[in-house]
Design a protein around this motif. Structure first.
Motif, short mmCIF file in Angstrom:
data_model
loop_
_atom_site.label_atom_id
_atom_site.label_comp_id
_atom_site.label_asym_id
_atom_site.label_seq_id
_atom_site.Cartn_x
_atom_site.Cartn_y
_atom_site.Cartn_z
N LYS A 411 0.83 -1.21 0.00
CA LYS A 411 0.00 0.00 0.00
C LYS A 411 0.86 1.26 0.00
CE LYS A 411 -2.02 -1.56 3.71
NZ LYS A 411 -2.87 -1.74 4.92
N GLY A 412 2.17 1.10 0.28
CA GLY A 412 3.07 2.25 0.32
C GLY A 412 3.76 2.39 1.66
N PRO A 413 4.65 3.39 1.81
CA PRO A 413 5.36 3.60 3.08
C PRO A 413 4.41 3.92 4.22
CG PRO A 413 6.40 4.82 1.28
CD PRO A 413 5.07 4.32 0.75
N ASP A 414 4.81 3.56 5.45
CA ASP A 414 3.99 3.84 6.62
C ASP A 414 4.89 4.10 7.82
OD1 ASP A 414 4.84 1.33 7.56
OD2 ASP A 414 3.07 0.29 6.77
N SER A 415 4.33 4.08 9.01
CA SER A 415 5.08 4.42 10.22
C SER A 415 5.60 3.20 10.96
CB SER A 415 4.18 5.24 11.16
OG SER A 415 3.04 4.48 11.53
N PHE A 416 5.49 2.01 10.37
CA PHE A 416 5.84 0.77 11.09
C PHE A 416 7.19 0.19 10.66
CE2 PHE A 416 1.11 0.72 11.12
CZ PHE A 416 0.93 0.83 12.49
N ASN A 417 8.03 1.01 10.04
CA ASN A 417 9.30 0.54 9.51
C ASN A 417 10.11 -0.23 10.55
OD1 ASN A 417 11.78 2.19 7.34
ND2 ASN A 417 11.53 0.07 7.90
N GLU A 418 10.32 0.36 11.71
CA GLU A 418 11.17 -0.25 12.74
C GLU A 418 10.56 -1.53 13.27
OE1 GLU A 418 12.32 2.58 15.73
OE2 GLU A 418 12.82 4.12 14.24
N ALA A 419 9.28 -1.54 13.55
CA ALA A 419 8.62 -2.73 14.08
C ALA A 419 8.65 -3.85 13.05
CB ALA A 419 7.18 -2.40 14.47
N VAL A 437 23.65 -12.24 10.15
CA VAL A 437 23.16 -10.86 10.17
C VAL A 437 24.13 -9.97 9.42
CG1 VAL A 437 22.37 -8.95 11.62
CG2 VAL A 437 22.20 -11.30 12.47
N TYR A 438 23.65 -9.35 8.35
CA TYR A 438 24.47 -8.40 7.60
C TYR A 438 24.68 -7.17 8.46
CZ TYR A 438 26.02 -5.76 3.44
OH TYR A 438 26.73 -5.02 2.52
N ILE A 439 25.90 -6.64 8.47
CA ILE A 439 26.21 -5.50 9.35
C ILE A 439 25.29 -4.32 9.08
CG2 ILE A 439 28.00 -4.54 7.82
CD1 ILE A 439 29.56 -3.90 10.50
N HIS A 440 24.87 -4.12 7.83
CA HIS A 440 24.01 -2.98 7.52
C HIS A 440 22.57 -3.21 7.96
CE1 HIS A 440 27.19 -0.75 5.73
NE2 HIS A 440 27.45 -1.69 4.83
N SER A 441 22.22 -4.44 8.26
CA SER A 441 20.94 -4.71 8.91
C SER A 441 21.08 -4.48 10.42
CB SER A 441 20.48 -6.14 8.63
OG SER A 441 20.20 -6.33 7.27
N MET A 442 22.19 -4.90 10.97
CA MET A 442 22.43 -4.73 12.40
C MET A 442 22.33 -3.27 12.81
SD MET A 442 23.17 -6.85 14.91
CE MET A 442 23.49 -6.63 16.67
N ILE A 443 22.75 -2.36 11.92
CA ILE A 443 22.78 -0.93 12.26
C ILE A 443 21.80 -0.12 11.39
CG2 ILE A 443 25.09 -0.95 13.23
CD1 ILE A 443 26.23 -0.18 10.56
N ALA A 444 20.92 -0.82 10.67
CA ALA A 444 19.83 -0.17 9.92
C ALA A 444 20.33 0.89 8.94
CB ALA A 444 18.81 0.42 10.88
N THR A 445 21.32 0.52 8.14
CA THR A 445 21.81 1.41 7.09
C THR A 445 20.76 1.50 5.98
OG1 THR A 445 24.06 0.65 7.56
CG2 THR A 445 23.72 1.85 5.50
N GLN A 446 20.66 2.65 5.36
CA GLN A 446 19.70 2.85 4.27
C GLN A 446 20.40 2.86 2.92
OE1 GLN A 446 17.74 6.25 6.71
NE2 GLN A 446 16.08 5.44 5.43
N LEU A 475 24.64 5.58 16.80
CA LEU A 475 24.24 4.48 17.69
C LEU A 475 24.01 4.95 19.12
CD1 LEU A 475 26.57 1.55 16.47
CD2 LEU A 475 24.17 1.98 15.89
N ASN A 476 24.58 6.09 19.48
CA ASN A 476 24.41 6.62 20.84
C ASN A 476 23.27 7.64 20.93
OD1 ASN A 476 26.48 5.11 22.04
ND2 ASN A 476 28.04 6.59 21.41
N ASP A 477 22.90 8.25 19.79
CA ASP A 477 21.82 9.23 19.79
C ASP A 477 20.46 8.55 19.63
OD1 ASP A 477 23.69 11.22 20.04
OD2 ASP A 477 23.65 11.82 17.92
N ASP A 478 19.41 9.34 19.75
CA ASP A 478 18.04 8.81 19.59
C ASP A 478 17.73 8.77 18.08
OD1 ASP A 478 15.48 7.93 19.96
OD2 ASP A 478 14.66 9.90 20.45
N THR A 479 18.22 7.73 17.43
CA THR A 479 18.03 7.56 15.98
C THR A 479 17.45 6.18 15.72
OG1 THR A 479 20.22 6.59 15.67
CG2 THR A 479 20.05 9.01 15.52
N HIS A 480 16.98 5.98 14.49
CA HIS A 480 16.50 4.64 14.16
C HIS A 480 17.65 3.65 14.18
CE1 HIS A 480 17.93 5.48 9.99
NE2 HIS A 480 17.98 4.17 9.88
#
Length: 587
Positions: A411-419, A437-446, A475-480
């Motif tokens: 349906k398109g992008p939404d607010s549940f990306n992290e979950a 686990v790919y390192i870029h998944s471990m740290i949520a690289t885009q 990784l220390n800040d309030d980020t995804h």
């Protein structure tokens, strides 16, 4: 019969099968002695134990390039060898939740981000040296690539081929445009044969992947012995897990598909025989990005690969979370045979490559694959093609960072990306097998569009190179990045304590509904059960305990949250993409 005599006999039988149609200039007995001498040059012979599990629930593998995290100064100059930086990051941020690391090709190379190897026994000096690899291997189970099908056109071997003399001059697979090559299966769109100018005139060579990656000719006994020599060297350097890259294409025979040939399977069994007699705890993983049934064949009869990549999992799991329907994932899970002791699945959702679509063939219809590809493209992904025998092209893999692939639904992008992202990994971590686990998944690289532009390669979209200080700050800040990283570490920390998550523990698929995916795991001693329940939709869903077959007379806990589920609770409410690992043992 001594261990050596028994080994020689087995090796000779395997060679007789592989080379049955090849005229050799060496006897099978002498060929066998040569290989055994090569594999034992650094190690004594040992008796392997059949059907031994070389892994536990504590095992998980981080997949990374040697320079995925690099330390730069303000002018973007590299301040230290990236393998030093990687080792520090592993110790400070990854241990103890992950005990193994796959460092993607760290050898000198000319293309394909390492998979066009110039020298197999050297470390790329821009990354570090063997002492850096050795240091990581002392702290972690080290997985390394044996790029077995081909090597670089800039290698010394290929230079000698063009000169017509020296080591490697006869290592490459010849080709002839007059051969029947119509059935050859290709993962790329480039021409299969490359015209090479040599001192002895123009010759065609076989190039399965690219014209910089020239296929090795295993019909030459010296090529096989060279690979065994490299394996022995890697064992000496501390490599425990051998990833046989593109091994399905190893043996070529005009008039056939040149993939998954019986000679190839026997060659893998031969490598297994040799390796396990000098390193009984070493593991072979076959990288075979092919349809599911063909992939399963690389287990052999527990005498071929120890582990196989679960290549069908990424497209099926992503499709499940994008559509909110688990029908195809459930059908596939029900059809998968339990791995015998001594073998197991290697589970992953993302890697340095794209999401392969060939492993979805026969599991998803062409229409569903096209819809999946369309959704991924709408999320900024790219699609790589392969050429079919009739000359037409077909999508081969989807190239996208997993975090961006799960940014929404059909349906398109939404607010549940992290979950949704954490749900995907909670499913994978709980499944039968070892998680990678790919390192870029471990740290949520885009998605890295700049790197794609720079390299003109679709795969670069998921091969970002982080500045160490920038990454640590995120990784220390309030980020995804922070939330995903901590969520992943929490799931992995819980996982390592559960005997029911042993890679070979029993697994049964649960039949709940198409919006809730579930399966049951039981420890090998039958003392622990875990009901793994996942809401794979963007809606709130209510379940009764009876729907998941939970016996309420026992005590149960959700391991993810630590909350107890008591006998007065009749309904479980699952938030969008909520995951529950419901266990009778609270640990």
């Amino acid at each position: 019969m001594s261990i050596k005599d028994n080994l020689l006999q087995r090796v000779q039988q395997q060679l007789e099968f592989i080379y049955a149609e090849v005229e050799l200039n060496i006897s099978y007995l002498d060929f066998s002695k040569m290989l055994v001498e090569t594999i034992t040059q650094y190690s004594d012979l040992q008796q392997p134990e059949p059907h031994k599990n070389l892994w536990t629930e504590k095992d998980a593998i981080l997949i990374t390039y040697g320079d995925s995290i690099t330390q730069y100064d303000s002018q973007h100059n590299v301040l230290e060898k990236p393998l030093h930086t990687l080792h520090r990051f592993l110790n400070d941020y990854i241990a103890p939740t992950i005990n193994s690391v796959h460092i993607l090709p760290f050898y000198p190379y000319s293309s394909d981000d390492g998979f066009s190897v110039i020298n197999y026994v050297s470390v790329n000096e821009s990354l570090g040296e063997w002492s850096d690899v050795n240091a990581i291997a002392k702290d972690y189970n080290l997985m390394a690539d044996l790029v077995i099908n081909h090597c670089s056109s800039r290698s010394l071997w290929y230079a000698n081929f063009k000169k017509g003399k020296g080591i490697g001059h006869d290592y490459f697979m010849p080709g002839d445009p007059n051969w029947d090559l119509t059935q050859v299966v290709r993962p790329r769109t480039s021409e299969l044969l490359k015209l090479a100018k040599t001192k002895k005139g123009e010759k065609f060579v076989w190039c399965t992947f690219s014209h910089d990656q020239v296929d090795l000719n295993f019909q030459n006994p010296n090529v096989l012995n060279e690979m065994v020599n490299i394996i022995a060297f890697y064992i000496r350097q501390g490599v425990k897990v051998f990833r046989l890259d593109a091994v399905a294409f190893l043996w070529k025979k005009p008039g056939t598909s040149c993939i998954n040939l019986e000679e190839t399977h026997e060659a893998v069994r031969l490598f297994r025989t040799l390796i396990e007699h000098v390193a009984p705890n070493a593991i072979i993983i076959t990288e075979t990005n092919i349809p599911n049934r063909e992939n399963l064949a690389y287990f052999g009869n527990a005498n071929e690969a120890h582990c196989i990549y679960n290549f069908s999992l990424p497209p099926l799991l992503i499709n499940t979370l994008l559509t909110g329907n688990n029908r195809y994932l459930k059908q596939w899970m029900m059809s998968m045979p339990p791995a015998q002791n001594g073998t197991c699945y290697f589970n992953f959702i993302a890697s340095h490559d794209g999401v392969g679509l060939r492993p979805a063939e026969g599991l998803l219809s062409d229409k569903e694959i096209n819809e999946l590809v369309g959704t991924i493209q709408s999320f900024g992904g790219r699609v790589s093609l392969r050429t079919l025998p009739d000359g037409s092209t077909r999508p081969y893999e989807m190239n996208i960072a997993l975090y961006d692939a799960l940014q929404g639904t059909t349906k398109g992008p939404d607010s549940f990306n992290e979950a949704r992202f954490l749900c995907a990994h909670a499913i994978m971590f709980a499944m039968e097998g070892i998680p990678g686990v790919y390192i870029h998944s471990m740290i949520a690289t885009q998605n890295d569009y700049e790197k794609v532009k720079h390299t003109n390669s679709n795969r670069s979209i998921n091969r970002h190179r982080w500045d160490e200080l920038e990454l640590i700050q995120k990784l220390n800040d309030d980020t995804h990045h922070n939330r995903i990283f901590n969520g992943m570490r929490h799931l992995l920390k819980v996982r390592t304590k559960q005997k029911a998550f042993h890679p070979n523990a029993t697994q049964f698929t649960l039949h709940i509904n198409e919006q809730v995916f579930g399966f049951w795991r039981q420890s090998m001693d039958r003392k622990q059960s875990i009901f793994c329940i996942f809401n794979i939709t963007d809606e709130l869903i209510s379940l009764t305990l009876a729907e998941i077959n939970l016996v309420v007379t026992d005590n149960w806990w959700d391991l993810v949250t630590g909350n107890e589920i008591n006998d007065t609770q009749e309904i479980i409410e699952l938030k969008p993409y909520q995951c529950m690992w419901i266990s009778n043992v609270n640990s």
